[in-house]
Scaffold this motif. Structure first.
Motif, mmCIF file in Angstrom:
data_model
loop_
_atom_site.group_PDB
_atom_site.id
_atom_site.type_symbol
_atom_site.label_atom_id
_atom_site.label_comp_id
_atom_site.label_asym_id
_atom_site.label_seq_id
_atom_site.Cartn_x
_atom_site.Cartn_y
_atom_site.Cartn_z
ATOM 1 N N PHE A 182 42.457 40.972 48.441
ATOM 2 C CA PHE A 182 41.319 41.806 48.049
ATOM 3 C C PHE A 182 41.786 43.116 47.431
ATOM 4 O O PHE A 182 41.268 43.554 46.392
ATOM 5 N N THR A 183 42.754 43.749 48.055
ATOM 6 C CA THR A 183 43.236 45.049 47.579
ATOM 7 C C THR A 183 43.860 44.935 46.196
ATOM 8 O O THR A 183 43.580 45.747 45.305
ATOM 9 N N VAL A 184 44.708 43.933 46.004
ATOM 10 C CA VAL A 184 45.350 43.742 44.696
ATOM 11 C C VAL A 184 44.305 43.447 43.624
ATOM 12 O O VAL A 184 44.353 43.997 42.510
ATOM 13 N N ALA A 185 43.348 42.578 43.945
ATOM 14 C CA ALA A 185 42.308 42.236 42.967
ATOM 15 C C ALA A 185 41.465 43.461 42.609
ATOM 16 O O ALA A 185 41.089 43.653 41.447
ATOM 17 N N THR A 186 41.178 44.300 43.600
ATOM 18 C CA THR A 186 40.393 45.516 43.350
ATOM 19 C C THR A 186 41.160 46.487 42.471
ATOM 20 O O THR A 186 40.618 47.041 41.497
ATOM 21 N N LEU A 200 33.814 43.667 42.277
ATOM 22 C CA LEU A 200 33.805 43.669 43.734
ATOM 23 C C LEU A 200 33.542 42.269 44.282
ATOM 24 O O LEU A 200 34.172 41.843 45.262
ATOM 25 N N ILE A 201 32.641 41.536 43.655
ATOM 26 C CA ILE A 201 32.326 40.187 44.116
ATOM 27 C C ILE A 201 33.550 39.280 43.988
ATOM 28 O O ILE A 201 33.904 38.547 44.923
ATOM 29 N N PHE A 202 34.227 39.346 42.844
ATOM 30 C CA PHE A 202 35.406 38.509 42.639
ATOM 31 C C PHE A 202 36.496 38.845 43.644
ATOM 32 O O PHE A 202 37.089 37.952 44.263
ATOM 33 N N ALA A 203 36.776 40.132 43.819
ATOM 34 C CA ALA A 203 37.818 40.550 44.760
ATOM 35 C C ALA A 203 37.476 40.119 46.184
ATOM 36 O O ALA A 203 38.354 39.680 46.945
ATOM 37 N N SER A 204 36.212 40.219 46.560
ATOM 38 C CA SER A 204 35.783 39.838 47.904
ATOM 39 C C SER A 204 35.927 38.341 48.126
ATOM 40 O O SER A 204 36.386 37.897 49.192
ATOM 41 N N VAL A 205 35.543 37.555 47.121
ATOM 42 C CA VAL A 205 35.671 36.098 47.238
ATOM 43 C C VAL A 205 37.136 35.698 47.333
ATOM 44 O O VAL A 205 37.510 34.863 48.162
#
Length: 211
Positions: free
Chosen positions: A161-165, A171-176
């Motif tokens: 999640f942190t890297v994706a953010t 936010l939706i993509f990182a959370s998924v």
């Protein structure tokens, strides 16, 4: 409701269910059910908020979380007898809660401190502390002492999640990505027994050899 709010409520609800399932295995009264559901549901988030200094803690600012835990505890009290293998269900619910809560914990740590390292640490703590409290209070075998991977799943989910953010994704993509990463690892550990090599004891040195 935002995706992080949804993950927060889901994590609280599922962890509360695992606390109540532990209570059912110990055959305690309804107050015990509600207490274990509450402690397990909000335990990880409480530790997170205390450490990063967001006081009062989240459930004081929003008592709906208390209502969620109590409601889940009551539902489990009246339905737990329908489940044949409650410990197995507890482990799978715990996996779902861990996956949701590691992302929520990382998101809050990142938003408050801006540090990706702190975000990952708060994600792991948020996802694991409630389950640890549950096992200690209910005198259950600790999830930390089971052979298959546990903490690592939360770490991978929080890190993903942190890297994706930080990479600028939504936010939706990182959370998924974070939630699925944690769940796949933990589910694989439960289903296939994924684990790291364990420590192999070796004979200690004799006192006279140390002198």
């Amino acid at each position: 409701m935002t995706v992080l709010e949804l993950l927060d409520y889901a994590g609280v609800a599922v962890f509360a269910a695992t606390g109540a399932l532990s209570a059912s295995r110990k055959q305690i009264d309804i107050i015990g059910f509600l207490f274990l559901a509450l402690v397990t549901g909000v335990g990880g988030g409480t530790l997170r908020d205390i450490i990063i200094g967001t006081l009062p803690v989240f459930w004081v600012n929003n008592p709906v979380y208390i209502v969620v835990c109590i409601t889940v505890g009551l539902i489990v009290f009246f339905t737990a007898h329908l489940v044949e293998s409650r410990y197995r269900l507890l482990l799978w619910f715990d996996a779902i809660g861990l996956s949701a809560y590691c992302v929520m914990g990382a998101a809050k740590g990142l938003s408050v401190t801006g540090s990706p390292i702190i975000a990952i640490v708060t994600g792991v703590m948020t996802a694991s502390f409630g389950g640890i409290l549950r096992d200690v209070l209910a005198d259950e075998p600790s999830v930390l002492l089971r052979p298959e991977i546990y903490i690592t799943a939360a770490l991978i989910g929080a890190a993903a999640f942190t890297v994706a953010t930080l990479a600028g994704t939504s936010l939706i993509f990182a959370s998924v990505v974070g939630t699925l990463s944690a769940f796949v690892v933990r589910a694989g550990a439960l289903r296939f027994g994924w684990c790291f090599p364990v420590y192999k004891p070796r004979p200690g040195r004799r006192p006279e050899d140390v002198m």
